[in-house]
Design a protein around this motif. Structure first.
Motif, short mmCIF file in Angstrom:
data_model
loop_
_atom_site.label_atom_id
_atom_site.label_comp_id
_atom_site.label_asym_id
_atom_site.label_seq_id
_atom_site.Cartn_x
_atom_site.Cartn_y
_atom_site.Cartn_z
N GLY A 66 -4.92 51.86 -3.84
CA GLY A 66 -3.88 52.89 -3.76
C GLY A 66 -4.49 54.26 -3.56
O GLY A 66 -5.70 54.40 -3.41
N GLY A 67 -3.61 55.26 -3.54
CA GLY A 67 -4.09 56.63 -3.38
C GLY A 67 -4.68 56.86 -2.01
O GLY A 67 -4.42 56.11 -1.06
N ALA A 68 -5.50 57.88 -1.93
CA ALA A 68 -6.03 58.31 -0.63
C ALA A 68 -6.93 57.26 0.00
O ALA A 68 -7.10 57.22 1.22
N THR A 69 -7.52 56.40 -0.82
CA THR A 69 -8.46 55.42 -0.26
C THR A 69 -7.84 54.03 -0.12
O THR A 69 -8.55 53.04 0.01
N MET A 70 -6.51 53.96 -0.15
CA MET A 70 -5.86 52.66 0.02
C MET A 70 -6.39 51.99 1.29
O MET A 70 -6.60 52.66 2.31
N CYS A 71 -6.58 50.68 1.19
CA CYS A 71 -7.25 49.95 2.27
C CYS A 71 -6.63 50.21 3.65
O CYS A 71 -5.47 49.88 3.89
N PRO A 72 -7.41 50.74 4.58
CA PRO A 72 -6.87 50.97 5.92
C PRO A 72 -6.82 49.69 6.74
O PRO A 72 -6.22 49.66 7.82
N GLY A 73 -7.43 48.60 6.22
CA GLY A 73 -7.46 47.34 6.98
C GLY A 73 -6.24 46.47 6.72
O GLY A 73 -6.15 45.36 7.25
N ARG A 74 -5.28 46.97 5.91
CA ARG A 74 -4.18 46.10 5.48
C ARG A 74 -3.28 45.65 6.63
O ARG A 74 -2.70 44.58 6.58
N PHE A 75 -3.17 46.46 7.67
CA PHE A 75 -2.30 46.08 8.80
C PHE A 75 -3.02 45.08 9.71
O PHE A 75 -2.45 44.08 10.12
N VAL A 76 -4.28 45.38 9.99
CA VAL A 76 -5.01 44.54 10.94
C VAL A 76 -5.24 43.15 10.35
O VAL A 76 -5.16 42.14 11.06
N VAL A 77 -5.46 43.07 9.05
CA VAL A 77 -5.72 41.75 8.45
C VAL A 77 -4.44 40.91 8.47
O VAL A 77 -4.46 39.73 8.82
N LYS A 78 -3.32 41.53 8.16
CA LYS A 78 -2.07 40.77 8.17
C LYS A 78 -1.74 40.32 9.60
O LYS A 78 -1.36 39.17 9.83
N GLN A 79 -1.92 41.23 10.53
CA GLN A 79 -1.64 40.91 11.93
C GLN A 79 -2.48 39.70 12.39
O GLN A 79 -1.97 38.75 12.98
#
Ligand code: HEM
Length: 391
Positions: A325-338
């Protein structure tokens, strides 16, 4: 730290506070430590920002999805799988048996590496995906800050991946084929910062690790849970059919997010069961957010494919933290789900996948620190049988 134990509990609101408190729990410090352990000099770590903007919804994410899907479309065939003689066993009825974790790891790592680096990296070292797998399975030694002398196997495997990447980046750009435009863009930015080829390959290895480690685990756990709850398979197939017709390599992310409630429920329940993310933060209390029965209801230690279907509001709970969470929330969350959902949609629509004879549910390897999803216990893979679907 055992996720299921309830010795000391940290409730959602405390954790929300912790995520705001980036000074004490800086994930950046942790990432930087990892980059240093993988060989980046202090100078490089200070200069480099993680290149994450391509991973947010928009045309770059769609471009990346298209690259993954083209690979799935091309290689997700029984013939291609049968040619993997080291682990695929053809059966007399035309089906093929594979160890699920090995299959999805091999397939997804090669897919991820082609999406970013094109075919050329595999031409340099055809076994780079196996070297990466060996490294990845031992990479918890980095997180435990093992001395080099006690982690020789992990370092040797890592070195092999770095070496292949070094040869790749030593080759003039014009002689490499099929890489993603943003891989070139990242390289050019790094060269502008005067980084040498070895530093660039080490940095790219961190990216290679980021893309590949969780995608394969996500595919493994989601498919495994579905095979042990086969009633959801037709529901997920029906919802995702549109995304999996042959030759259709354009992922419709909005459609997957908004029109596929069963698929989303199974994905989120997979994350709830398998994400061990909080273990990387320097929090001493046992964080059992995803197993809090006050939030997630009955039988929290069991996989329930309906949990998020029945109650999508769970996603808004402060206890729901698979990606931090917060500013460092995982930026890979969309690509991994996709990548995971598209792979599963195509695999299920092409093959009738079943558990190959009675076997127990694979168990998660709790205890070792990971960033993202837990691994399975060594020796607890699931043998599955793939049959071509007849329509
Ligand atoms: C289901 C799969 C994944 C899970 C559960 C996961 C989980 C996490 C967690 C918990 C964090 C720490 C966030 C925080 O609390 O500060 C994180 C950070 C990060 N993840 Fe993931 N992750 C996954 C997949 C990925 C993928 C596929 C990529 C790359 C393509 C990726 C790239 C990153 C990066 C670069 C960071 C650091 C962000 C920063 O410090 O600003 N992750 N991830």
């Amino acid at each position: 730290m055992n996720q299921h134990s309830a010795l000391t509990r940290t409730r959602g609101k405390d954790v929300a506070e912790a995520y705001r408190n980036t000074k004490t729990f800086s994930f950046e410090v942790f990432v930087q430590h990892m980059m240093r352990t993988t060989g980046c000099s202090n100078e490089v770590v200070d200069k480099i920002e993680l290149h994450v903007h391509q991973l947010y919804p928009g045309k770059d994410l769609a471009y990346l999805g298209e690259r993954f899907n083209s690979y799935f479309d091309r290689y997700l065939s029984l013939e291609a799988i049968k040619s993997e003689r080291s682990y695929a066993i053809p059966n007399q009825d035309g089906s093929v048996s594979v160890p699920l974790k090995v299959w999805v790891s091999d397939f997804l790592i090669r897919g991820g590496q082609r999406a970013y680096f094109g075919d050329f990296l595999e031409e340099i070292d055809p076994n780079i995906s196996w070297a990466f797998l060996e490294f990845d399975d031992l990479s918890w030694q980095i997180l435990y800050q093992y001395p080099k002398v006690l982690s020789k196997k992990m370092h040797a495997a890592k070195e092999r991946v770095t070496e292949a990447l070094r040869k790749y980046f030593e080759t003039p750009i014009t002689e490499r084929s099929g890489d993603a435009w943003f891989t070139k863009a990242m390289e050019n930015e790094m060269r502008d910062l005067d980084l040498d080829t070895r530093d660039i390959s080490i940095m790219m290895q961190t990216i290679y690790w980021g893309i590949n480690t969780n995608t394969r685990r996500g595919c493994f756990w989601m498919l495994t849970y579905m095979l042990f709850h086969p009633e959801v398979i037709p529901l997920v197939m029906q919802e995702t059919e549109k995304a999996s017709t042959e030759g259709n390599t354009t992922p419709d992310i909005d459609y997957l997010n908004d029109q596929c409630p069963w698929t989303n429920s199974v994905w989120n329940e997979t994350l709830r069961m398998s994400a061990a993310s909080s273990s990387v933060r320097y929090i001493t209390a046992d964080t059992v957010l995803h197993f809090d029965e006050k939030i997630f209801g009955d039988r929290v230690t069991e996989f329930d494919p309906k949990r998020f279907y029945d109650n999508p509001a769970l996603l808004k709970s402060p206890s729901w933290r698979p990606f931090g969470g917060g500013a460092t929330m995982c930026p890979g969350r969309f690509v991994v789900k996709q990548a995971v959902v598209n792979f599963i949609a195509m695999a299920l629509n092409r093959f009738d996948i079943s558990i190959d004879g009675p076997q127990p549910m694979p168990t998660a390897k709790e205890g070792n620190p990971v960033i993202g999803l837990m691994s399975n216990q060594p020796g607890s893979d699931l043998r599955v049988r793939l049959r071509l679907r007849k329509y």
